[in-house]
Write an enzyme that holds these catalytic residues in place. Structure first.
Site, PDB file in Angstrom:
ATOM      1  N   GLU A 437       0.720  -1.315  -0.010  1.00  0.00           N
ATOM      2  CA  GLU A 437       0.168  -0.005  -0.019  1.00  0.00           C
ATOM      3  C   GLU A 437       0.807   1.385   0.145  1.00  0.00           C
ATOM      4  OE1 GLU A 437      -2.522  -1.038   3.570  1.00  0.00           O
ATOM      5  OE2 GLU A 437      -3.998  -1.643   2.224  1.00  0.00           O
ATOM      6  N   GLU A 504      -4.597 -10.445   0.324  1.00  0.00           N
ATOM      7  CA  GLU A 504      -5.407 -10.308   1.376  1.00  0.00           C
ATOM      8  C   GLU A 504      -6.834 -10.725   1.071  1.00  0.00           C
ATOM      9  OE1 GLU A 504      -4.847  -6.440   3.358  1.00  0.00           O
ATOM     10  OE2 GLU A 504      -2.897  -6.678   3.620  1.00  0.00           O
TER      11      GLU A 504
END
Length: 794
Positions: A437, A504
């Site tokens: 991220e 994820e």
């Protein structure tokens, strides 16, 4: 004491001072012993909430005793901070990227006095710190030894010029530094020395670095081995490869220009995989006259490639059944005792997990050694995350960190190189992840180029690539987070050219994992589906005075409440008694899947398994207790007929699967499409009617209904004359919200259903034989709902 240059803290181009070069992590021995002097244990400790110059005169400070390794905030729990995305200083002060406010930057001062043993001999002595957060200045006997922001891997310094018989080691540890700007992870913002601290004695002749590259050749039957070594001085290197009592080669070669290389082809090698983690001992002994040093490393042989969009391991499709795992202990913070590490991997192995993503930083070195031995595919992830910065940039890539900013290139590359050099020889690693991220940019591309220049075999991963087409050529795997199954299937079908991973998925917060089977169906259906990593393994609560703390419990602002508690286990590593999350993972990840319906059982096997890996048992349960167990003879058939044997009372059948490889057990319940009781045996129930109430009953049971009024519908159930229903049963179109619902605004989007669940009333009631039919008006919107109760004995 030498001076302490505080300007380093706000300069991302200063990775360290006097830091020694990164190298492989390998064990070495002198006379059969590792020459390591541990400094773990009791230290003096002082904490200041910000920098003041008086801290330089550390001898005047009121130290207390603490144990190292540990997170510093365990000593000052009022300073705990948890945020998911936000930097801890947001909304409090305006800082430019890389800057810290020294007046509000907590400082931990550690002091260790020790007597250096006479028998601990070496040409050179190195201080090794295996993990800390986020910056340290090191002094020995008043001399500046070095500075480091190399967080989760070894930071080594030369102590040789300053070491005396009696010594005083002082470490100034800062909670925030420039490195914090790319350490913006969904985790506690901690500090301290959370991994081992030691002094390593380096002998006259020493293996400084070993680079081992192995592969499978000749249809995966033989092994190819390449070894490149660096030594402190030229000597003779004796190199051998063994497994058990068998020696595959044992050769002596002279080093040249302080280096050596060896390339071998080895016949009849057993491949390494998570299912069959075959390892070999590589031993390198350096000799120069009477001087001798022996190094050892467990290695494995595997082959990975991408063929027509499918990830292949040793010639078979690779299926990642993984979890994301933070290093966390509810009593110690970042410090993870070895017993917990061993517990984690043993538990995951027994529950059919075959892969771990080190979210989002390199783990303890011992983790990789265990993963090699026990069999786990590991995604090793760089300690780079700047989630808040990316979010604030709102698409302006010039604001990303490390982005394309040349000032952040050195730090980003150091995060990659220090991880790679330490971990490169672990066969368990299948992928290098560039971080998490942090958006795109030239520095991310340089990280990929670095790994590809060092390692042609392993795959490159970076999930933000899916939002930045410029990065497509720099990754091997297409990665998503929480892409819903219906969208994932469309992508798998329309983009078959690259392996697809959910790095994820199945956010395991609270009551969750409800659509796991939808993902597993896709992973098993599409050749380009690589699998995924559940988020995540364990809740991250921290115990303070006997109570579990989350974000906001320590007056930490900003914070993200309990969003760090999204594991399949509680923070104390226990399974929720009423939750099936761990059991769900076990069943969904089972390499043998069984659909047991009526008298038919259908079987499917994942790659790298055969029917010989399993034992199957049919279990008959009567009233919830096992009445009979029968071994099922299965030899790989896709379908078996399993005849029904009638038993009295409540009878349930299931198949228990025992996996011989990892000792896991999974139960598959029978799905019944019909009742085993014949129609001739069904007994009609008695209908009893009155003005307001009616019931359907037999000699043991009674179901009582109210026809109208505020209390209407099913209002009572009697068993043997005892009422068991605590309140009336009404149509409910809403349910209590879960933690995940809060995150996706479920409560807001579906709040109307709460109202119509509370306000509804029957306007028509019918009884037809064994059926009771209630028609309800719901919500005052002209809508109706019909509830049918159909009662049978049996």
């Amino acid at each position: 004491m030498d001076s302490l240059n505080l300007s380093y803290l706000s300069n991302p181009e200063v990775i360290g001072k006097k830091l020694l070069e990164e190298h492989s992590s390998h064990h070495f021995f002198i006379d059969g012993k590792e020459p390591i002097f541990s400094l773990n244990g009791e230290w003096d400790f002082y904490r200041s909430e910000g920098w003041v110059d008086e801290l330089l005169d550390y001898k005047t400070l009121a130290f207390k005793k603490v144990i190292v390794p540990n997170s510093a905030e365990m000593e000052t729990p009022e300073d705990l901070i948890y945020t998911n995305i936000d930097y801890p200083w947001e909304g409090k002060e305006k800082l430019n990227p890389g800057e810290v406010n020294l007046l509000r930057d907590p400082v931990n001062i550690y002091r260790k006095k020790f007597v250096f043993p006479k028998e601990f001999k070496g040409k050179e002595y190195r201080l090794r710190l295996e993990g800390f957060e986020t910056a340290i200045y090191v002094f020995l006997n008043g001399h500046f030894v070095g500075y480091s922001t190399r967080l989760y891997v070894d930071s080594e310094f030369d102590l040789t010029p300053y070491l005396e018989k009696e010594n005083e080691l002082v470490i100034y540890n800062f909670r925030f530094s420039s490195s914090s700007w790319i350490l913006d992870q969904d985790f506690w913002k901690l500090s301290g020395l959370f991994r081992s601290v030691s002094i390593v004695a380096i002998p006259e002749i020493h293996l400084e670095d070993i680079d081992i590259k192995s592969d499978l050749i000749h249809s995966f039957k033989d092994g190819a081995l390449s070894i490149e070594g660096k030594v402190s001085q030229d000597c003779l290197a004796q190199i051998s490869l063994c497994k058990g009592d068998k020696t595959y080669f044992n050769e002596e070669i002279p080093t040249k220009n302080s280096s050596f290389s060896l390339h071998k082809e080895i016949k009849n090698i057993l491949p390494w995989s998570a299912e069959h983690p075959h390892l070999y001992w590589l031993t390198i002994t350096l000799k120069n006259g009477e001087q001798e040093e022996t190094s050892s490393q467990e290695i494995g042989f595997s082959h990975q490639e991408i063929i027509h969009g499918s990830a292949m391991w040793n010639g078979k499709p690779l299926f990642i059944k993984g979890v994301n795992r933070h290093e966390i202990n509810d009593m110690h913070g970042r410090y993870l005792p070895y017993a917990d590490l061993l517990f984690d991997l043993e538990l995951l192995k027994k529950n059919n997990v075959n892969a771990i993503r080190t979210s989002h930083y390199p783990n303890d070195k011992r983790f990789y050694e265990l993963a090699n031995r026990m069999g786990f595919y590991v995604m090793d992830e760089c300690c780079i995350e700047s989630h808040s910065r990316v979010q604030q940039a709102n698409g302006d890539k010039s604001q990303y960190l490390p982005g394309s900013n040349p000032k952040w290139e050195k730090m980003a590359l150091d995060r990659a190189s220090s991880m790679y050099e330490r971990d490169k020889n672990n066969v368990c690693i299948f992928s290098w992840s560039l971080g998490n991220e942090s958006g795109g940019g030239e520095n991310i591309k340089k990280l990929s180029n670095y790994f590809q220049s060092k390692d042609k075999k392993r795959w490159i991963h970076y999930e933000p690539e899916q939002a930045d087409p410029e990065l497509s050529a720099y990754v091997s795997i297409k990665s998503f987070m929480y892409l819903p199954p219906e969208k994932l299937e469309i992508y798998l079908r329309e983009h078959p050219d690259k392996p697809v991973l959910e790095c994820e998925y199945e956010h395991a917060m609270g009551n969750s994992l409800g659509n796991f089977d939808e993902y597993m169906r896709l992973f098993r259906k599409y050749p380009n589906a690589l699998g995924g990593f559940v988020w995540d393994y364990i809740d991250q609560g921290i115990v303070v005075n006997g109570k579990l703390r989350y974000g906001g419990d320590s007056n930490d602002v900003p914070n993200d409440l309990n969003f760090n508690c999204n594991g399949i286990l509680f923070s104390d590593r226990k399974e929720a008694k009423r939750s099936s999350k761990l059991r769900t993972v076990n069943a969904m990840y089972s390499p043998l899947q069984i659909l047991f319906e009526n008298d038919e059982a259908f079987f499917s096997l994942d790659p790298n398994h055969t029917y010989k890996d399993f034992s199957l048992f049919l279990e008959d349960l009567v009233n919830g207790k096992k009445a009979k167990e029968t071994k099922i003879i299965w030899k790989g058939e896709e379908k078996l007929i399993i005849p029904y044997e009638k038993m009295p009372n409540e009878h349930i059948r299931r198949i228990r699967v025992k996996n011989k490889l990892n000792l896991s057990e999974v139960v598959f319940d029978e799905k019944r499409a019909f009742s085993y009781q014949s129609k001739e045996e069904e007994k009609a129930m008695q209908f009893v009617d009155s003005y307001r109430y009616f019931s359907l009953k037999d000699e043991d049971f009674a179901f009582i209904f109210s026809k109208f009024g505020l209390i209407s519908g099913l209002v009572g159930i009697e068993i043997n004359g005892k009422e068991i229903l605590s309140s009336q049963v009404r149509p409910t179109f809403y349910r209590p919200i879960s933690d995940n619902d809060r995150g996706n605004l479920f409560a807001l989007r579906s709040s109307i259903y709460m109202g119509i669940s509370k306000w509804n009333a029957p306007f028509q009631v019918k009884q037809n034989g064994q059926k009771a039919i209630f028609a309800y008006m719901v919500g005052g919107l002209g809508a109706t709902a019909e509830v049918i109760y159909e009662l049978k004995e049996g």
